[in-house]
Design a protein around this motif. Structure first.
Motif, PDB file in Angstrom:
ATOM      1  N   UNK A  58      62.042  11.070 -29.327  1.00 15.78           N
ATOM      2  CA  UNK A  58      62.688  10.932 -28.023  1.00 15.78           C
ATOM      3  C   UNK A  58      64.179  11.252 -28.062  1.00 15.78           C
ATOM      4  N   UNK A  59      64.804  11.052 -29.223  1.00 13.61           N
ATOM      5  CA  UNK A  59      66.247  11.296 -29.338  1.00 13.61           C
ATOM      6  C   UNK A  59      66.588  12.468 -30.250  1.00 13.61           C
ATOM      7  N   UNK A  60      65.620  12.910 -31.056  1.00 15.98           N
ATOM      8  CA  UNK A  60      65.884  13.987 -32.007  1.00 15.98           C
ATOM      9  C   UNK A  60      66.660  13.529 -33.222  1.00 15.98           C
ATOM     10  N   UNK A  61      66.677  12.216 -33.456  1.00 20.09           N
ATOM     11  CA  UNK A  61      67.446  11.684 -34.576  1.00 20.09           C
ATOM     12  C   UNK A  61      66.609  11.599 -35.848  1.00 20.09           C
ATOM     13  N   UNK A  62      67.224  12.030 -36.939  1.00 21.52           N
ATOM     14  CA  UNK A  62      66.584  12.061 -38.252  1.00 21.52           C
ATOM     15  C   UNK A  62      67.316  11.098 -39.167  1.00 21.52           C
ATOM     16  N   UNK A  63      66.588  10.223 -39.837  1.00 19.69           N
ATOM     17  CA  UNK A  63      67.217   9.250 -40.736  1.00 19.69           C
ATOM     18  C   UNK A  63      66.910   9.578 -42.188  1.00 19.69           C
ATOM     19  N   UNK A  64      67.963   9.600 -43.008  1.00 24.28           N
ATOM     20  CA  UNK A  64      67.834   9.839 -44.438  1.00 24.28           C
ATOM     21  C   UNK A  64      68.440   8.661 -45.182  1.00 24.28           C
ATOM     22  N   UNK A  65      67.707   8.114 -46.127  1.00 25.01           N
ATOM     23  CA  UNK A  65      68.216   7.039 -46.983  1.00 25.01           C
ATOM     24  C   UNK A  65      68.032   7.498 -48.425  1.00 25.01           C
ATOM     25  N   UNK A  66      69.127   7.644 -49.146  1.00 26.94           N
ATOM     26  CA  UNK A  66      69.019   8.167 -50.506  1.00 26.94           C
ATOM     27  C   UNK A  66      69.986   7.470 -51.446  1.00 26.94           C
ATOM     28  N   UNK A  67      69.675   7.590 -52.721  1.00 27.78           N
ATOM     29  CA  UNK A  67      70.467   6.999 -53.795  1.00 27.78           C
ATOM     30  C   UNK A  67      71.192   8.119 -54.534  1.00 27.78           C
ATOM     31  N   UNK A  68      72.392   7.845 -54.975  1.00 23.97           N
ATOM     32  CA  UNK A  68      73.124   8.835 -55.761  1.00 23.97           C
ATOM     33  C   UNK A  68      72.412   9.057 -57.080  1.00 23.97           C
ATOM     34  N   UNK A  73      74.134  14.684 -54.724  1.00 23.50           N
ATOM     35  CA  UNK A  73      74.038  13.510 -53.862  1.00 23.50           C
ATOM     36  C   UNK A  73      75.331  12.695 -53.894  1.00 23.50           C
ATOM     37  N   UNK A  74      76.080  12.793 -54.994  1.00 25.78           N
ATOM     38  CA  UNK A  74      77.387  12.131 -55.048  1.00 25.78           C
ATOM     39  C   UNK A  74      78.328  12.749 -54.028  1.00 25.78           C
ATOM     40  N   UNK A  75      78.271  14.085 -53.883  1.00 29.32           N
ATOM     41  CA  UNK A  75      79.106  14.769 -52.887  1.00 29.32           C
ATOM     42  C   UNK A  75      78.738  14.319 -51.476  1.00 29.32           C
ATOM     43  N   UNK A  76      77.439  14.244 -51.197  1.00 30.98           N
ATOM     44  CA  UNK A  76      77.006  13.782 -49.876  1.00 30.98           C
ATOM     45  C   UNK A  76      77.492  12.356 -49.617  1.00 30.98           C
ATOM     46  N   UNK A  77      77.405  11.532 -50.633  1.00 32.15           N
ATOM     47  CA  UNK A  77      77.793  10.127 -50.538  1.00 32.15           C
ATOM     48  C   UNK A  77      79.302   9.981 -50.292  1.00 32.15           C
ATOM     49  N   UNK A  78      80.092  10.755 -51.030  1.00 32.55           N
ATOM     50  CA  UNK A  78      81.550  10.607 -50.996  1.00 32.55           C
ATOM     51  C   UNK A  78      82.215  11.333 -49.830  1.00 32.55           C
ATOM     52  N   UNK A  79      81.746  12.528 -49.518  1.00 31.46           N
ATOM     53  CA  UNK A  79      82.525  13.414 -48.647  1.00 31.46           C
ATOM     54  C   UNK A  79      81.973  13.641 -47.246  1.00 31.46           C
ATOM     55  N   UNK A  80      80.709  13.313 -47.025  1.00 29.18           N
ATOM     56  CA  UNK A  80      80.160  13.519 -45.689  1.00 29.18           C
ATOM     57  C   UNK A  80      80.591  12.379 -44.770  1.00 29.18           C
ATOM     58  N   UNK A  81      81.011  12.738 -43.563  1.00 29.65           N
ATOM     59  CA  UNK A  81      81.423  11.712 -42.596  1.00 29.65           C
ATOM     60  C   UNK A  81      80.828  12.023 -41.228  1.00 29.65           C
TER      61      UNK A  81
END
Length: 254
Positions: A58-68, A73-81
């Motif tokens: 209904x909203x087009x929202x995608x949820x991702x839950x991940x561990x470094x 994945x460290x880059x995604x964790x640290x630098x994505x905002x």
């Protein structure tokens, strides 16, 4: 499958775990529970596979839950905002088979194998019993999310610092002895999957497992995620990214 740039609308990063929501209607429109996406990380040639933890048509929202797990994945964790655009390809792979939500499901997750199963708990709600296993209390994730679905939830920790002490196998065995289930789903470390598959097989209950393997291309062109499976008594190699990550437990050569 869709590839494009999609915007981050929520992010929470703490203790090496990242919970992220992305506005991605073209991916959500095609998504199935158990599939994954491939995310491009700045400075890295290979994309990072991340399981889909949830999606809202209904909203087009995608949820991702991940561990470094490494530098990507460290880059995604640290630098994505929030507000950043991520280059994402997906949905990829085959998801879980869903029965009618009036049937009973036993859902078993171990560690970071917990997020991709959350959609199953939403589907079966009060007809699901969920068993989640973690190393210790600091590693426990998504318990409240699972409880909100209406499913019965049992949490185990290896050291007994939270919930039931020990591995998930004992609660799973007890539940299969006491209750009738139409299907068992599992995602987590390979030894856990093997044990759950054996317990389900002993009771003659259908079991689907989501395998965790390192991936390269994500579309079956390389051989990085090959795993040995069997059909009609013949062994052959399958690609976790293309043929899985979800397999019937009886097909996997443990």
């Amino acid at each position: 499958m869709t590839q494009g740039e999609f915007y981050v609308i929520y992010k929470r990063a703490q203790n090496g775990l990242c919970d992220m929501v992305i506005d991605a209607p073209p991916i959500v429109d095609k998504a199935q529970i158990g599939q994954f996406v491939h995310v491009k990380c700045q400075g890295f040639t290979l994309r990072r596979p991340i399981s889909i933890a949830g999606f809202e048509p209904s909203t087009g929202r995608l949820r991702l839950v991940f561990e470094v797990r490494g530098e990507g994945t460290q880059w995604l964790y640290d630098h994505t905002k929030v507000g950043d655009a991520l280059d994402i390809m997906g949905p990829l792979g085959h998801g879980f088979a869903l029965l009618e939500n009036t049937q009973k499901a036993l859902i078993v997750g171990g560690g970071i194998g917990t997020p991709p199963l959350l959609g199953l708990a939403n589907h079966y709600a009060g007809n699901a019993h969920v068993v989640l296993g973690f190393q210790n209390i600091q590693k426990v994730i998504l318990e409240q999310d699972y409880t909100k679905t209406g499913a019965s939830v049992t949490v185990c920790t290896d050291d007994g610092s939270y919930g039931t002490k020990g591995f998930v196998t004992q609660p799973v065995q007890d539940l299969l002895e006491k209750e009738h289930f139409d299907i068992v789903y599992a995602c987590g470390p390979s030894p856990m999957l093997k044990a759950v598959a054996q317990l389900a097989g002993q009771k003659g209950v259908r079991c689907q497992v989501s395998l965790e393997e390192r991936m390269g291309c994500g579309v079956g062109a390389c051989l990085v995620c090959a795993c040995k499976t069997q059909k009609a008594g013949k062994e052959h190699f399958s690609h976790v990214c293309k043929d899985g990550p979800v397999f019937e437990a009886e097909e996997v050569c443990w």
